[in-house]
Each structure stands twice: as structure tokens, then as C-alpha cells.
Motif scaffolding. Structure first.
Motif, short mmCIF file in Angstrom:
data_model
loop_
_atom_site.label_atom_id
_atom_site.label_comp_id
_atom_site.label_asym_id
_atom_site.label_seq_id
_atom_site.Cartn_x
_atom_site.Cartn_y
_atom_site.Cartn_z
N CYS A 114 0.80 -1.41 0.00
CA CYS A 114 0.07 -0.18 0.01
C CYS A 114 0.89 1.42 -0.05
N SER A 309 -14.02 0.09 8.16
CA SER A 309 -15.09 0.51 7.16
C SER A 309 -16.48 0.81 7.70
N LEU A 404 -10.42 5.58 3.00
CA LEU A 404 -9.45 5.26 2.17
C LEU A 404 -9.58 3.84 1.46
N ASP A 406 -12.49 2.00 1.82
CA ASP A 406 -13.58 1.76 1.07
C ASP A 406 -13.60 2.28 -0.31
N GLU A 407 -12.65 3.34 -0.62
CA GLU A 407 -12.38 3.98 -1.81
C GLU A 407 -11.65 2.86 -2.71
N VAL A 408 -10.67 2.19 -2.26
CA VAL A 408 -10.00 1.14 -3.21
C VAL A 408 -11.03 -0.03 -3.50
N ARG A 411 -13.28 1.08 -6.08
CA ARG A 411 -12.81 1.18 -7.47
C ARG A 411 -12.25 -0.52 -8.03
N SER A 434 -10.43 -5.89 -3.00
CA SER A 434 -9.88 -5.01 -3.78
C SER A 434 -8.97 -5.82 -5.06
N ASN A 487 -4.36 1.52 -3.71
CA ASN A 487 -4.04 2.96 -3.72
C ASN A 487 -5.30 3.77 -4.35
N PRO A 488 -5.86 4.85 -3.30
CA PRO A 488 -7.08 5.23 -3.64
C PRO A 488 -6.73 6.39 -4.71
N GLU A 489 -5.47 6.75 -5.06
CA GLU A 489 -5.33 7.41 -5.96
C GLU A 489 -5.48 6.91 -7.51
N SER A 491 -7.22 5.63 -10.34
CA SER A 491 -8.34 5.94 -11.22
C SER A 491 -8.87 4.96 -11.92
#
Length: 522
Positions: A114, A309, A404, A406-408, A411, A434, A487-489, A491
Motif C-alpha cells: 500500500c 469501514s 481510504l 472503502d475507496e479502493v 474502485r 480490491s 491505492n486510492p489515487e 483511477s
């Protein structure tokens, strides 16, 4: 001040040998009250170099090969110090930073590595400088209490109860090993107690078995080997199409072991498989482990991020019934390596890792209520890795970590849809976390036979280009590619671009092999 104080001469040849550092010069490198300014400057220079490198890094990897990099490192004479931090940092940029794998880059999509949060890096800087050792109170003081508080916090999140405890470890492999060590000792103790006739430990060990899914982490078999049981002691339990352990298959194996006079010392469930990101059905497995009267271990090295989460915590329901749990904060808690723990429902079971040494933690300290963490740990000397998580929780908070993670996971769900709708690819299963396992599928016809080779080539070619890094695995004997999103970055556009690159590399491989017969014919 230079470390190169003087040179010496070999009396037999008269030739100069390596420089010899004087004690006074060497002491100038010790960190203490007199060298604080030097420490501040040197560390600031190192931080500046890393920050500048990360700022200008435009790809996750340079594509360097071992054959290219090895001569640079092997050619360095470690007996000839540079004597200057600036020169050493310049050299480090050449031999390491320039070609490092950068997990912070949004197109690093390979393993369970990560990007790290800044509060944890602050903790890393502090713990490295103070250099506490977490084995005994007289080497750590408040560090012991901070680690214990974080263990309590984690067991509360897991729901293990008031008697729970645990210890920080180097990673999931060590945590799984310690959990299975405790399970083995509990199983042997119980078997000796219930035996109809006198038995020894050597009589029982060959009969011990561990049941885990066919896609559980390799460290389960490795632990069995290190525990003197052998890899054959691990029985692989069938999984369903989503790669989750089948409770019915587990029940059959438990019954078979009972019929054959084997002792199931542990049932291991996985909460977040490394390849597929799926979670075994924990409540049903807990029921079966309880019915069989055996130790229930949950390997949540990956899925432990669900503890933070607000929307997915229910996926871990059933973990509260475990006898032991593995968590890796350095995966889904965005912590630097190492930061992990093994947690147990009953702190008394940690006695199986206890050994008293007169110089370190004599038994009388227990009576004096002196908290020595070595009493619970396989390791003796341990870094204060808990401080990184402490600083993270105190600065950004658990909800920030959960957002963070949850975001991955979100995605990955979107990426699954992207893959499922892309005719170039075949995706295996929809991850609960993920991870995505997929492969490029050549057009129908003779080239379809080159599917494995095309995917292997595409992965290697992508890594060599440095534009992205993806992982690989095998599914039912066939080669597949794997995205592990942490990585939440990253996209959806990043993922789509990487899929285009993989298809381009795979297509190039197929075109070359399709043209080969024509070239031979001409």
C-alpha cells in the motif's frame, strides 16, 4: 568531520590498507545531545531526497533488470566509507531510489503493498531515532503501554471479548505461525488429557491436521512444516466458484479426520484471500469448528481493513468467534512495513510462547506486575512498530483509514465491471475486497492455444517498460493476471490505460507468432 581519520600499512607488503576511523571521529556519528544538529541536517537531507524523488517519479518502476543493477551494487567497496552523508545519499539515489518500486504510484497494481500515510511516517522517524525495544518494560516504558492499548483497540474492533490479547509481529506469516503454534500446543494438551491410555507428545504430533481452503495463504503450509508437522498435515478444503471455502466440504473433512483417528488442531478461515480478495463464510466455519471442538483461526491479513469501514464491516461477521486472528496493518491500514499483529480470544493461550530468562524477564516480574511483551512474543528484540499506527489514529483517525479502504474496494468493483464488459478479457470472480484476477483472451482460433504465453509475455513486457506493474497467478493450472488495488489515487482511467497496454503487448506477441510460420514458409 570526516570519518577517514587515517590509513594503515600492511607490514608484510608495505602497501596501504583500508582507512581506519579514529574513535573520536566515529563518536561524532552517534545520535545524542551533542549531535542533535547533525542528526537534524542529515535526516532533513534524506527526507528532501525522497520527497524530490517521489515528486518527479512518473512511473512505478524503471524496468531495470537484476543483471543491469547488480554490478552497480557489487562494485561498491564497503570497506571504503564515503565519510559524507551527502555523498552517500547521491550514491543511494544511483543504486536504489532511481530503480525502486514505487507503491505510491497509481499504476502500481501488483501485490498487497500500500501507499503509506504521512502520520505513520512521522511515527517511523520517531521510533527509529529513539530505538525502543519492545521486549521488556525496562527497554520501552510507555512504548509497552501504547502497544498494549493498540492491541486492546484491535481486539475490541474484532469483538473477541474481555479476555483477549495479542502481540505485534513482523507480518502475516509470523502471525499465522504463532497462531498455529498456540493451536498445536492446545491440541496436544487436550489430546493428552482425554487419551484412554497414556500417550506422549510424539504419539500425537503425526496425527495432527490443519484444515484450510485450497486458496489459503502459503504460510499455513509453511507453518506446519516449521512446527514439525510437515506440509502433508495441511488438508486443503474445496472452495466454490467464488473461491470461498465450502462449509459442506469442511464438514466432510472434519468427519473423515474423526473416523481415521486424526486430530484436527485448527481450522483456518481466510478473510481476504491473496489472489481473489474473497472471504470465507466465517459464521458457518465457526459453527463447524465449535462442533468439532477445534481451534478456529482467521487469517485477516488482507481483510482486516474492513475493521475501519463504515459500510463493509459486516463482511467480517463471525470473526468475533475466532480463537486467533491475523491482521496486517501494513496492508489495508496504509502503514509502512512492518506493522502486524496476532490476536487471541484467551490471553492465557499466549503462555505457549513464554520463556523466562533471568537476565531479561525473570518469573518474579510477573508477580511484580511488570508488563514484559516478550512473554507473549516469538521474537525477543522488536521495533516499536505500534507507534506508526498510534500516530495514524491520533492524527487522521480510524474513519479516515476506513474511507481510504472503502475507496479502493469501490474502485475494484468498478474495475470488475470494466473487465467484464471488455471482450479482450476474461475475469475470474468478483472480489469482496480490491483484487481482480483476469486474463487476456486471444481471438478464437489457433492463437487461443497461446493464451498462457501471451499473458506471461504481456506482464513481463509491461514491467520492463516501467509504465505499470501488475501481478500474476495461476487458476486451475492456467496463467492469469492480477490487479491488487490498494491505492486510492488509482483511477478507473489508470486501470483502463493499463488494460490497453496489456492488450497491446499480448497482441504483439500473438502477431509475432502468427507471422513466424509465414516467414519459415518463404
Amino acid at each position: 568531520m570526516s570519518l577517514l581519520a587515517s590509513t594503515s600499512e600492511d607490514p608484510s607488503t608495505g602497501t596501504a590498507t583500508a582507512p581506519v576511523a579514529g574513535a573520536a571521529d566515529a563518536r561524532s556519528y552517534l545520535f545524542n545531545d551533542r549531535t542533535a544538529d547533525s542528526y537534524r541536517r542529515s535526516v532533513a537531507d534524506g527526507i528532501a531526497l525522497v520527497a524530490d524523488t517521489v515528486t518527479r517519479t512518473d512511473r512505478p518502476f524503471s524496468g531495470v533488470t537484476p543483471d543491469e543493477l547488480a554490478p552497480r551494487i557489487s562494485g561498491i567497496d564497503l570497506d571504503q566509507p564515503l565519510g559524507d552523508a551527502g555523498a552517500a545519499l547521491e550514491e543511494l539515489e544511483e543504486v536504489y531510489l532511481r530503480d525502486a518500486i514505487y507503491f505510491h504510484h497509481p499504476r502500481y497494481l501488483a501485490h498487497l503493498n500500500c501507499p503509506v500515510v504521512i502520520p505513520a511516517l512521522v511515527g517511523e522517524a520517531v521510533l527509529s531515532a529513539i530505538n525502543s525495544s519492545l521486549d521488556t518494560w525496562d527497554q520501552s516504558a510507555g512504548g509497552t503501554l501504547i502497544e498494549r492499548r493498540l492491541i486492546d483497540w484491535t481486539t475490541e474492533r474484532l469483538g473477541l471479548g474481555q479476555d483477549a490479547d495479542g502481540i505485534f509481529t513482523s507480518g502475516g506469516t509470523q502471525s499465522n505461525f504463532q497462531a498455529l503454534l498456540l493451536a498445536r500446543e492446545e491440541a496436544v494438551t487436550q489430546a493428552l488429557k482425554n487419551a484412554a491410555e497414556p500417550l506422549t507428545q510424539h504419539d500425537i504430533l503425526p496425527r495432527l491436521r490443519i484444515l484450510s481452503s485450497e486458496v489459503s495463504h502459503f504460510s499455513v503450509k509453511k507453518s506446519a512444516k516449521l512446527l514439525g508437522l510437515g506440509q502433508d498435515a495441511v488438508i486443503s478444503v474445496e472452495t466454490d466458484r467464488d473461491r470461498r471455502m465450502r462449509p459442506a466440504a469442511l464438514a466432510r473433512e472434519l468427519e473423515r479426520c474423526h473416523r481415521e483417528g486424526l486430530v484436527v488442531m485448527a481450522v483456518v478461515a481466510t478473510a481476504g484471500t491473496t489472489d481473489f480478495g474473497t472471504l470465507d463464510p466465517l459464521p458457518q466455519i465457526a459453527d463447524l469448528a465449535a462442533w468439532a471442538g477445534t481451534w478456529f483461526h482467521v487469517d485477516a491479513a488482507y481483510g482486516c481493513g474492513l475493521l475501519t469501514s463504515r459500510t463493509r464491516r459486516h463482511l467480517l461477521d463471525g470473526v468475533e468467534r475466532a480463537d486467533s486472528v491475523t491482521v496486517d496493518y501494513h496492508k489495508s491500514f496504509f502503514q509502512p512495513v512492518s506493522s502486524s499483529a496476532v490476536l487471541v480470544r484467551d490471553r492465557a493461550t499466549l503462555r505457549h510462547a513464554t520463556y523466562h530468562a533471568d537476565y531479561l524477564n525473570p518469573a518474579r516480574m510477573v508477580e511484580q506486575r511488570i508488563p514484559n511483551q516478550v512473554d507473549k512474543s516469538i521474537q525477543t528484540t522488536r521495533r516499536f512498530d505500534a507507534l506508526k499506527l498510534w500516530m495514524t489514529l491520533r492524527i487522521m483517525g480510524v474513519d479516515g483509514l476506513g474511507a481510504l479502504f472503502d475507496e479502493v474496494c469501490d474502485r475494484a468493483a468498478d474495475a470488475w465491471t470494466l473487465l467484464d464488459e471488455d471482450p479482450r478479457y476474461e475475469v475470474v470472480t468478483k472480489s469482496q475486497l480490491s483484487t481482480l484476477v483476469f486474463r487476456y483472451l486471444p481471438p478464437e482460433g489457433a492463437l487461443r492455444e497461446l493464451t498462457d504465453e501471451a499473458n506471461l509475455y504481456a506482464r513481463d513486457a509491461l514491467a520492463a517498460s516501467g509504465e505499470a506493474v501488475v501481478a500474476g497467478t495461476t487458476v486451475d493450472g492456467a496463467h492469469y493476471l492480477k490487479f491488487t488495488l490498494l491505492n486510492p489515487e488509482t483511477s478507473l482511467d489508470d486501470i483502463a490505460h493499463v488494460l490497453d497496454l496489456l492488450a497491446e503487448h499480448a497482441g504483439r506477441y500473438l502477431n509475432e507468432h502468427a507471422a513466424a510460420p509465414a516467414r519459415r514458409a518463404s
